[in-house]
Design a protein around this motif. Structure first.
Motif, mmCIF file in Angstrom:
data_model
loop_
_atom_site.group_PDB
_atom_site.id
_atom_site.type_symbol
_atom_site.label_atom_id
_atom_site.label_comp_id
_atom_site.label_asym_id
_atom_site.label_seq_id
_atom_site.Cartn_x
_atom_site.Cartn_y
_atom_site.Cartn_z
ATOM 1 N N VAL A 94 -26.169 1.494 12.126
ATOM 2 C CA VAL A 94 -24.940 1.353 11.342
ATOM 3 C C VAL A 94 -25.378 0.829 9.986
ATOM 4 O O VAL A 94 -25.907 -0.279 9.896
ATOM 5 C CB VAL A 94 -23.949 0.368 11.999
ATOM 6 C CG1 VAL A 94 -22.740 0.173 11.107
ATOM 7 C CG2 VAL A 94 -23.532 0.838 13.376
ATOM 8 N N PRO A 95 -25.244 1.610 8.912
ATOM 9 C CA PRO A 95 -24.670 2.952 8.943
ATOM 10 C C PRO A 95 -25.545 3.892 9.768
ATOM 11 O O PRO A 95 -26.715 3.620 10.013
ATOM 12 C CB PRO A 95 -24.631 3.361 7.474
ATOM 13 C CG PRO A 95 -25.651 2.521 6.794
ATOM 14 C CD PRO A 95 -25.735 1.245 7.575
ATOM 15 N N GLU A 119 -24.091 -1.943 18.327
ATOM 16 C CA GLU A 119 -23.639 -3.255 17.860
ATOM 17 C C GLU A 119 -22.138 -3.377 18.075
ATOM 18 O O GLU A 119 -21.372 -2.521 17.647
ATOM 19 C CB GLU A 119 -23.990 -3.415 16.387
ATOM 20 C CG GLU A 119 -25.487 -3.354 16.140
ATOM 21 C CD GLU A 119 -25.816 -3.202 14.678
ATOM 22 O OE1 GLU A 119 -25.470 -4.110 13.904
ATOM 23 O OE2 GLU A 119 -26.398 -2.165 14.332
ATOM 24 N N LYS A 120 -21.725 -4.471 18.736
ATOM 25 C CA LYS A 120 -20.319 -4.662 19.111
ATOM 26 C C LYS A 120 -19.366 -4.641 17.928
ATOM 27 O O LYS A 120 -18.301 -4.060 18.004
ATOM 28 C CB LYS A 120 -20.139 -5.985 19.846
ATOM 29 C CG LYS A 120 -20.650 -5.988 21.259
ATOM 30 C CD LYS A 120 -20.404 -7.341 21.893
ATOM 31 C CE LYS A 120 -21.014 -7.420 23.268
ATOM 32 N NZ LYS A 120 -20.941 -8.778 23.813
ATOM 33 N N GLU A 121 -19.692 -5.304 16.882
ATOM 34 C CA GLU A 121 -18.754 -5.483 15.767
ATOM 35 C C GLU A 121 -18.852 -4.380 14.715
ATOM 36 O O GLU A 121 -18.285 -4.511 13.643
ATOM 37 C CB GLU A 121 -18.968 -6.849 15.111
ATOM 38 C CG GLU A 121 -18.723 -8.013 16.050
ATOM 39 C CD GLU A 121 -17.308 -8.030 16.618
ATOM 40 O OE1 GLU A 121 -16.346 -7.774 15.872
ATOM 41 O OE2 GLU A 121 -17.167 -8.308 17.831
ATOM 42 N N ARG A 122 -19.550 -3.314 15.020
ATOM 43 C CA ARG A 122 -19.723 -2.218 14.058
ATOM 44 C C ARG A 122 -19.016 -0.977 14.562
ATOM 45 O O ARG A 122 -18.862 -0.780 15.756
ATOM 46 C CB ARG A 122 -21.214 -1.919 13.861
ATOM 47 C CG ARG A 122 -22.079 -3.102 13.473
ATOM 48 C CD ARG A 122 -21.676 -3.800 12.179
ATOM 49 N NE ARG A 122 -21.972 -3.096 10.982
ATOM 50 C CZ ARG A 122 -23.087 -3.210 10.281
ATOM 51 N NH1 ARG A 122 -24.038 -4.012 10.677
ATOM 52 N NH2 ARG A 122 -23.249 -2.515 9.182
ATOM 53 N N LYS A 123 -18.609 -0.134 13.646
ATOM 54 C CA LYS A 123 -17.940 1.111 14.006
ATOM 55 C C LYS A 123 -18.998 2.210 14.117
ATOM 56 O O LYS A 123 -19.694 2.520 13.161
ATOM 57 C CB LYS A 123 -16.913 1.485 12.948
ATOM 58 C CG LYS A 123 -16.117 2.703 13.330
ATOM 59 C CD LYS A 123 -14.731 2.619 12.777
ATOM 60 C CE LYS A 123 -13.969 3.875 13.094
ATOM 61 N NZ LYS A 123 -13.078 3.716 14.195
ATOM 62 N N HIS A 124 -19.086 2.773 15.298
ATOM 63 C CA HIS A 124 -20.027 3.863 15.559
ATOM 64 C C HIS A 124 -19.267 5.181 15.596
ATOM 65 O O HIS A 124 -18.104 5.231 15.973
ATOM 66 C CB HIS A 124 -20.756 3.635 16.886
ATOM 67 C CG HIS A 124 -21.629 2.422 16.869
ATOM 68 N ND1 HIS A 124 -22.924 2.457 16.431
ATOM 69 C CD2 HIS A 124 -21.373 1.134 17.200
ATOM 70 C CE1 HIS A 124 -23.442 1.242 16.508
ATOM 71 N NE2 HIS A 124 -22.516 0.420 16.969
ATOM 72 N N TRP A 141 -23.845 -2.634 24.658
ATOM 73 C CA TRP A 141 -23.197 -3.205 23.473
ATOM 74 C C TRP A 141 -23.741 -4.610 23.269
ATOM 75 O O TRP A 141 -23.868 -5.377 24.230
ATOM 76 C CB TRP A 141 -21.681 -3.239 23.689
ATOM 77 C CG TRP A 141 -21.080 -1.865 23.747
ATOM 78 C CD1 TRP A 141 -20.926 -1.078 24.860
ATOM 79 C CD2 TRP A 141 -20.573 -1.112 22.646
ATOM 80 N NE1 TRP A 141 -20.348 0.127 24.507
ATOM 81 C CE2 TRP A 141 -20.110 0.126 23.158
ATOM 82 C CE3 TRP A 141 -20.453 -1.373 21.279
ATOM 83 C CZ2 TRP A 141 -19.547 1.101 22.342
ATOM 84 C CZ3 TRP A 141 -19.883 -0.391 20.479
ATOM 85 C CH2 TRP A 141 -19.437 0.827 21.007
ATOM 86 N N ASP A 143 -24.259 -8.160 20.333
ATOM 87 C CA ASP A 143 -24.086 -8.861 19.058
ATOM 88 C C ASP A 143 -25.458 -9.183 18.483
ATOM 89 O O ASP A 143 -25.704 -9.040 17.309
ATOM 90 C CB ASP A 143 -23.303 -10.170 19.245
ATOM 91 C CG ASP A 143 -21.827 -9.928 19.502
ATOM 92 O OD1 ASP A 143 -21.226 -9.103 18.787
ATOM 93 O OD2 ASP A 143 -21.287 -10.562 20.430
#
Length: 170
Positions: A94-95, A119-124, A141, A143
């Motif tokens: 991410v990106p 990564e949990k807090e990222r948008k995939h 998943w 952190d």
């Protein structure tokens, strides 16, 4: 397992391909990946090597950025190594890492068991998070990358088990 017990690996797990962002992680000033980025991949490679598997990884093969292969060489070698591997495991990035996403596509098309660490807090991208409908994949998943190891061997056992391979993890 006692401290002196040998670490075992799934019987079907002879070769593993570890993928993830590379080019975007290389510092243009030093020509190398940072120590923290190297450690994330090194620890994963070591995890499987301690279990007796041969691990293929472009980051290590290309000296963490110091010895990049040509595009043609890297593409052929990655495809050939993924083709031979019993397991494909990667950080999609991410990106999103374009190269890693190509490798995920190859692994999926080749019907390789896959583990993707997200990564949990990222948008995939949906084409990664929806892949379980098209491929034999497990998601881990996290952190902090250190969290991966509490779930890794069980994920390997599940994904190889679904591929019909006999698994043994001690």
């Amino acid at each position: 397992m006692t401290q002196n017990s040998p670490i075992t690996t799934p019987t079907a797990l002879r070769e593993v391909f570890v993928g993830g962002p590379f080019f975007q992680l290389v510092d243009p000033k030093t020509g190398l990946m940072s120590e923290s980025d190297r450690l994330k991949f090194h620890r994963l490679i070591e995890h499987f090597e301690k279990r007796g598997a041969t691990v293929h990884n472009a980051h290590r093969r290309e000296a963490w950025g110091a010895e990049f292969l040509t595009a043609a060489e890297a593409t052929k070698r990655d495809y050939d190594e993924i083709s031979r591997s019993d397991l494909f495991i990667a950080f999609p990035g991410v990106p999103a890492s374009p190269g890693t996403h190509v490798e995920i596509g190859w692994a999926s098309a080749l019907r390789k068991p896959m583990i993707l660490m997200l990564e949990k807090e990222r948008k995939h991208t949906f084409l990664v998070t929806g892949l379980e409908n098209q491929a034999n994949v497990e998601f881990i998943w996290f952190d902090d990358p250190a969290e991966i190891y509490a779930h890794l061997d069980a994920a390997v056992e599940r994904v190889l088990g679904r591929s019909g391979e006999r698994t043994v993890i001690g």
